[in-house]
Write an enzyme that holds these catalytic residues in place. Structure first.
Site, short mmCIF file in Angstrom:
data_model
loop_
_atom_site.label_atom_id
_atom_site.label_comp_id
_atom_site.label_asym_id
_atom_site.label_seq_id
_atom_site.Cartn_x
_atom_site.Cartn_y
_atom_site.Cartn_z
N GLY A 49 44.15 -52.05 59.99
CA GLY A 49 42.91 -52.23 60.72
C GLY A 49 43.15 -52.17 62.22
CB SER A 50 41.12 -53.36 65.04
OG SER A 50 41.10 -54.76 64.81
CD GLU A 77 48.28 -47.66 59.19
OE1 GLU A 77 48.03 -47.33 60.37
OE2 GLU A 77 47.56 -47.41 58.24
N GLY A 132 45.28 -57.08 63.87
CA GLY A 132 46.71 -57.12 63.56
C GLY A 132 47.46 -58.11 64.43
#
Ligand code: UN1
EC number: 1.2.1.3
Length: 503
Positions: free
Chosen positions: A235-236, A257, A240
């Site tokens: 995600g963003s 990721e 993260g």
């Protein structure tokens, strides 16, 4: 082929009552219509799921890995049998054009096949011991419960990258999908249940892969739970950063990721026909909503005019519309917030000297509650602040360069480090771009775009992208714990490093 969402879900094994009366509304980005109201998971149930997953892990780790692989093989068969329906559901719920919806399911099938082979290859090394009559080796053991947090844009494949590996590695999974794509997750869970039934252990599905649905608080409860050994989050960067810090605070493991700001370099020797096609798919495909989407185009001054003219022509020809219609290349943005973020970025780009072509809302009369846009090309005088930021929309910033060193410096001079590529027919340039002094990204390509990676390679990137690697190569190691073993088969007890301790 079923038409209503209820029929579609039924064909995937999800009962109609699951889709009604809940607090979590899911809306199709195609036309803004309500698809279903599912129930989010109460927070105390999230803790329950983590504990049950840990219990399942304690049993599953004792099942030989190739047998674990058999469950994943059966899951792959279910996915093959339901590819059309699941692809169609991804189209309905997140607005992917049909071939991309199907492609995403294919990506799940591919990683299942990969994981089945892997289940017989969870290999460790043997090392030479410095002591006579000794042997050293490492073994890889199952890790525990794995929390998987996925984003709306790949509502099924990213779960599969994680779950297929986690399961053959002997772990149990708790999956928190995006609150924008619960239907895809429910359908995948139903297919997983079928695989468990065929595996001869229907009860497994209740514990081995569990779904927790809801907003960020549900994800937070999962991230904070001490029984979750690894949190794999996609995600963003903002999400993260919070996940990574929370998991690190309890010495858990995370696999992140996150955002990308991927560039394509086009050198003077490039095949421009090929470059135009690749840039079009990489920048505008999936309506710019892949983490691997090309967001920057770095073009040599000698071919700048030619390439940009060709791109403008290609962009003008894109068919924008309902992703269900054959021939559509650009479906909708996921929601109004995505549209507003795109418009905001374009305002900033203009303020920072950019010249914008496209980027407007289209089809508003036909779909007043959905957000279709034309893809934007933005010629920038320099790599300004807005260019360094990931906006999840089809905006391609175009910059020009004179020397390869400048192009590589531009490529690397952003906070993110996921994907990159160069179009060149010059071997020296290609190899320089891939070298230690070249692109600093986790993915670097030559003569293909930044997106659409195959599952066989490790997937992920550096810097604010989070450093994690999922999918192929040796990414499986993140889902296991390593033990180093030293075995003494002599009748003496020599100490390492020549140390003496005689008693
Ligand atoms: C993502 O956007 O989070 O390489 C994943 C690609 C796809 C996966 C993208 N195979 O574009």
């Amino acid at each position: 082929m079923p038409t209503s969402v209820t029929e579609l879900m039924a064909s995937l094994g999800v009962a109609p009552q699951v889709l009604q009366g809940g607090d979590l509304a899911t809306v199709s980005p195609i036309d803004g219509q309500l698809l279903a109201q599912v129930h989010s998971t109460p927070l105390n149930q999230v803790a329950h799921a983590a504990v049950r997953a840990h219990g399942a892990f304690l049993r599953w780790r004792l099942v030989p890995a190739p047998q674990r692989g058999e469950l994943v093989r059966l899951l792959g068969e279910e996915l093959r049998a339901h590819k059309q329906q699941l692809g169609q559901l991804a189209t309905l719920e997140v607005g992917k054009v049909s071939s991309e919806g199907l492609g995403e399911v294919q990506e799940m099938i591919d990683i299942c096949d990969f994981a089945v082979g892997l289940s017989r290859q969870l290999c460790g090394s043997t090392m030479a011991s410095e002591r006579p009559g000794h042997r050293m080796m490492e073994t890889w053991h199952p890790l525990g419960a794995v929390g998987v947090i996925t984003a709306f844009n790949f509502p099924v494949a990213v779960w599969a990258w994680n779950a297929a590996l986690a399961l053959v590695c002997g772990n149990a999974v708790v999956w928190k999908p995006s609150e924008k794509a619960p239907l895809c997750a429910l359908a995948v869970q139903a297919l997983f249940e079928r695989a468990c039934v065929r595996f001869g252990q229907p009860a497994l599905s209740r514990d081995l892969n569990q779904l927790v649905l809801g907003h960020a608080d549900v994800g937070q409860a999962l991230v904070d739970h001490p029984k979750v050994a690894l949190v794999s989050a996609t995600g963003s960067t903002r999400m993260g950063r919070a996940v990574g810090q929370a998991v690190a605070a309890r010495f858990g493991r995370s696999l992140l990721e996150l955002g990308g700001n991927n560039a394509i370099v086009v050198a003077p020797s490039a095949d421009l026909d090929m470059a135009v096609r690749a840039v079009a798919f990489a920048a505008a495909g999936t309506a710019g909503q892949r983490c691997t989407t090309a967001r920057r185009l770095i073009v040599h001054a000698d071919v700048y005019g030619d390439l940009v003219a060709r791109l403008k022509k290609a962009y003008a020809s894109f068919r924008i519309g309902a992703p269900t219609e054959p021939g559509t290349l650009l479906g909708p943005l996921i929601d109004q917030a995505a549209f507003e973020a795109m418009q905001q970025a374009l305002v900033l780009a203009r303020q920072q000297g950019g010249v914008v072509t496209g980027g407007e809302r289209v089809l508003q009369a036909q779909y007043p509650q959905a957000f279709y846009v034309s893809a934007a090309l933005v010629e920038m005088p320099a790599q300004t602040e807005v260019v360094c930021h990931e906006t999840f929309a089809p905006i391609l910033y175009i910059l020009s360069y004179q020397t390869l060193a400048q192009a590589i410096a531009l490529n690397n001079d952003v906070p993110q480090g996921l994907s990159s590529s160069i179009f060149t027919n010059d071997l020296r340039e290609a190899e320089s771009f891939l070298s230690a002094a070249g692109s600093d990204c986790g993915i670097s390509n030559v003569n293909i775009g930044t997106s659409g990676a195959e599952i066989g390679g490790a997937f992920g990137g550096e810097k604010e992208t989070g450093g994690g690697r999922e999918s192929g190569s040796d990414a499986w190691r993140a889902y296991m714990r390593r033990a180093t073993n030293t075995i003494n088969y002599s009748s003496a007890l020599p100490l390492a490093q020549g140390v003496r301790f005689d008693i």
